[in-house]
Enzyme design. Structure first.
Site, mmCIF file in Angstrom:
data_model
loop_
_atom_site.group_PDB
_atom_site.id
_atom_site.type_symbol
_atom_site.label_atom_id
_atom_site.label_comp_id
_atom_site.label_asym_id
_atom_site.label_seq_id
_atom_site.Cartn_x
_atom_site.Cartn_y
_atom_site.Cartn_z
ATOM 1 N N LYS A 272 0.789 -1.228 0.000
ATOM 2 C CA LYS A 272 0.000 0.000 0.000
ATOM 3 C C LYS A 272 0.823 1.280 0.000
ATOM 4 O O LYS A 272 1.823 1.385 0.707
ATOM 5 C CB LYS A 272 -0.884 0.028 1.244
ATOM 6 C CG LYS A 272 -2.016 -0.973 1.156
ATOM 7 C CD LYS A 272 -2.915 -0.825 2.355
ATOM 8 C CE LYS A 272 -4.185 -1.647 2.192
ATOM 9 N NZ LYS A 272 -5.005 -1.551 3.393
ATOM 10 N N GLY B 135 10.312 -6.223 6.645
ATOM 11 C CA GLY B 135 10.044 -7.627 6.951
ATOM 12 C C GLY B 135 9.855 -8.482 5.716
ATOM 13 O O GLY B 135 10.524 -9.513 5.536
ATOM 14 N N GLY C 146 10.377 -1.486 11.682
ATOM 15 C CA GLY C 146 9.875 -0.130 11.927
ATOM 16 C C GLY C 146 10.972 0.924 11.937
ATOM 17 O O GLY C 146 10.810 2.020 11.383
HETATM 18 P P1 ADP Z 1 7.840 -4.755 3.819
HETATM 19 O O1 ADP Z 1 7.391 -5.690 4.908
HETATM 20 O O2 ADP Z 1 9.109 -5.243 3.169
HETATM 21 O O3 ADP Z 1 7.926 -3.322 4.260
HETATM 22 P P2 ADP Z 1 5.169 -4.513 2.762
HETATM 23 O O4 ADP Z 1 4.647 -5.138 4.006
HETATM 24 O O5 ADP Z 1 4.909 -3.095 2.514
HETATM 25 O O6 ADP Z 1 6.755 -4.816 2.638
HETATM 26 O O7 ADP Z 1 4.581 -5.270 1.498
HETATM 27 C C1 ADP Z 1 4.672 -6.653 1.290
HETATM 28 C C2 ADP Z 1 3.363 -7.207 0.798
HETATM 29 O O8 ADP Z 1 2.930 -6.575 -0.407
HETATM 30 C C3 ADP Z 1 3.486 -8.676 0.462
HETATM 31 O O9 ADP Z 1 2.636 -9.390 1.313
HETATM 32 C C4 ADP Z 1 3.042 -8.766 -0.982
HETATM 33 O O10 ADP Z 1 2.254 -9.912 -1.252
HETATM 34 C C5 ADP Z 1 2.223 -7.518 -1.158
HETATM 35 N N1 ADP Z 1 2.103 -7.119 -2.564
HETATM 36 C C6 ADP Z 1 3.085 -6.751 -3.390
HETATM 37 N N2 ADP Z 1 2.608 -6.504 -4.631
HETATM 38 C C7 ADP Z 1 1.283 -6.718 -4.588
HETATM 39 C C8 ADP Z 1 0.225 -6.635 -5.555
HETATM 40 N N3 ADP Z 1 0.465 -6.255 -6.820
HETATM 41 N N4 ADP Z 1 -1.020 -6.922 -5.146
HETATM 42 C C9 ADP Z 1 -1.253 -7.310 -3.864
HETATM 43 N N5 ADP Z 1 -0.304 -7.402 -2.911
HETATM 44 C C10 ADP Z 1 0.961 -7.114 -3.273
HETATM 45 MG MG MG Z 2 5.427 -6.139 5.666
#
Ligand code: ADP
Ligand code: MG
Length: 399
Positions: free
Chosen positions: A199, A357, A380
């Site tokens: 998001k 993460g 975080g």
């Molecule tokens: P991080 O933990 O590295 O900060 P985020 O938690 O922001 O990363 O995002 C990771 C999530 O985003 C994963 O669960 C992944 O499945 C989801 N994601 C990535 N691209 C898409 C997409 N096009 N549609 C739905 N979910 C997505």
């Molecule tokens: Mg995450």
């Protein structure tokens, strides 16, 4: 880079009591630690201090006991794992301050290691109560902070203590600060940022900060959908924050003004269901996504173009996967781009720093985490650093 005292500045610590803030908040299953990454990260600091003759008192939080003793959240549950990783005996002291700690310290020999109880059993920890911090400090001679992952919190054991005792960054903290400084503080240009994940709303501050600092902003994952929609692309049933299209446009404008090139995918991988290798799987131009399709990864053409961008860059900072990488084949772009970044890093042309993460999980899945210059497991704290915030636990260490 701001100046910090490190263990190189210690002088003789023989017989001194070192309060060492570490991260022992490790995942548990059935009473045992399932992933010892965090204690392994601080093992060099702990052992260096012990071998220099200090009496080492480990300080850490564990879970969210909200200021009360809670036997299910005693940090002693990590004791076996800590002893295993260190290869030393560790004494457990069920307090963080007061006469029990004082008496225990009295029987420690130089080089011994002890673990104090969960700092969050006391409300003074999260309140950063100066009296609580002073009570802890009363049993120590120096403070060493080796928990970057907790440095975004201004708590007694992460911030308060640094004002009360001579303070030093531990080896893991030092390494993390150097790596982060090389990536965003004082990087070699051109700098690329890869930002992905689910998001836009969770990473708005990150995007806003990055557009003013990096030369290339590569947007993938679910958040690319919001930017595509903002540019008038119909993203079908994709995860998309339609209410943030104005915000997305504002970020694109700010990037323009700052001379930051934003890269959005030309092609994407779509499906009608969120499942492994679904029959509806296809690659599409972004302008040809059907109303009942979801964008689940960026496409192969985009990956190729982005690899070319990375080849022109000297520095990369990465947070967030390019697609729904947990499900095949929507891991393809993340894996391919991660391998390109890893190869460029191995060749010596790129400094690559990643965190988050899911990002760490994705890099491990791609088998390249070890080839990155630095991978932060700080969660975080890493994100707040990417937002350009000064982390209180780091600021307090400043010499
Ligand atoms: P991080 O933990 O590295 O900060 P985020 O938690 O922001 O990363 O995002 C990771 C999530 O985003 C994963 O669960 C992944 O499945 C989801 N994601 C990535 N691209 C898409 C997409 N096009 N549609 C739905 N979910 C997505
Ligand atoms: Mg995450």
């Amino acid at each position: 880079m701001a100046m910090f005292n490190t263990l190189d500045d210690l002088g003789d610590v023989t017989g001194k009591v070192a309060l060492v803030r570490v991260d022992l908040n490790m995942p548990m299953d059935g009473g045992s630690v399932t992933d010892t990454t965090r204690v392994r990260a601080s093992a060099p600091t702990i052992l260096e201090l012990a071998d220099a003759g200090a009496k080492v008192l480990l300080l850490a939080h564990f879970g969210r006991p909200k200021g009360q003793r809670n036997s299910t959240m005693s940090v002693s549950m990590t004791l076996d794992a800590v002893e295993d990783v260190l290869g030393r005996e560790v004494m457990f002291i069920p307090e963080v301050s007061g006469p029990v700690v004082e008496q225990s310290v009295g029987i420690l020999r130089n080089g011994d290691i002890a673990m104090l109880e969960n700092t969050r059993f006391w409300a003074g920890e999260e309140a950063n109560d100066p009296e609580f911090a002073a009570a802890i400090a009363a049993n120590g001679d120096i403070f060493v902070n080796d928990a970057f992952s907790a440095a975004h919190r201004a708590h007694a054991s992460t911030e308060g203590l640094a004002h009360l005792l001579p303070s030093y960054a531990g080896r893991a903290m030092e390494m993390e600060l150097k790596a982060l400084d090389a990536a965003l503080g004082n990087p070699e240009h051109p700098v690329a940022a890869v930002v992905g994940g689910a998001k836009v709303s969770s990473k708005l501050a990150v995007l806003e900060h990055l557009v003013g600092r990096v030369d290339h902003l590569i947007i993938g994952g679910g958040m690319a959908n919001t930017f595509l929609a903002a540019r008038g692309v119909d993203v079908g049933k994709s995860l998309c924050e339609h209410d943030l299209t104005d915000t997305a446009n504002a970020i694109l404008d700010a990037a323009d003004q700052a001379g930051c090139t934003v890269h959005l995918p030309y092609d994407v991988v779509v499906a009608k269901e969120f499942a492994a290798n679904p029959p509806s799987l296809r690659t599409s131009n972004v302008h040809e996504v059907a109303p009942d399709e979801m964008i689940l990864d960026i496409g192969p053409q985009a990956v190729e173009a982005l690899a070319d961008v990375l080849k022109t860059c000297r520095t990369l900072v990465w947070n967030g996967p390019m697609g729904a990488f947990e499900i095949q084949p929507f891991d393809a772009a993340t894996v391919a781009l991660a391998r390109t970044a890893a190869a460029l890093t191995s060749e010596g042309s790129l400094v690559s720093v990643a965190g988050g993460g899911d990002t760490v999980a994705a890099l491990n899945h791609a088998g390249v985490a070890a080839d990155f210059t630095y991978v932060s497991t700080a969660g975080g704290a890493f994100l707040e650093w990417m937002e350009g915030k000064e982390l209180p636990g780091v600021a307090a260490l400043r010499a």
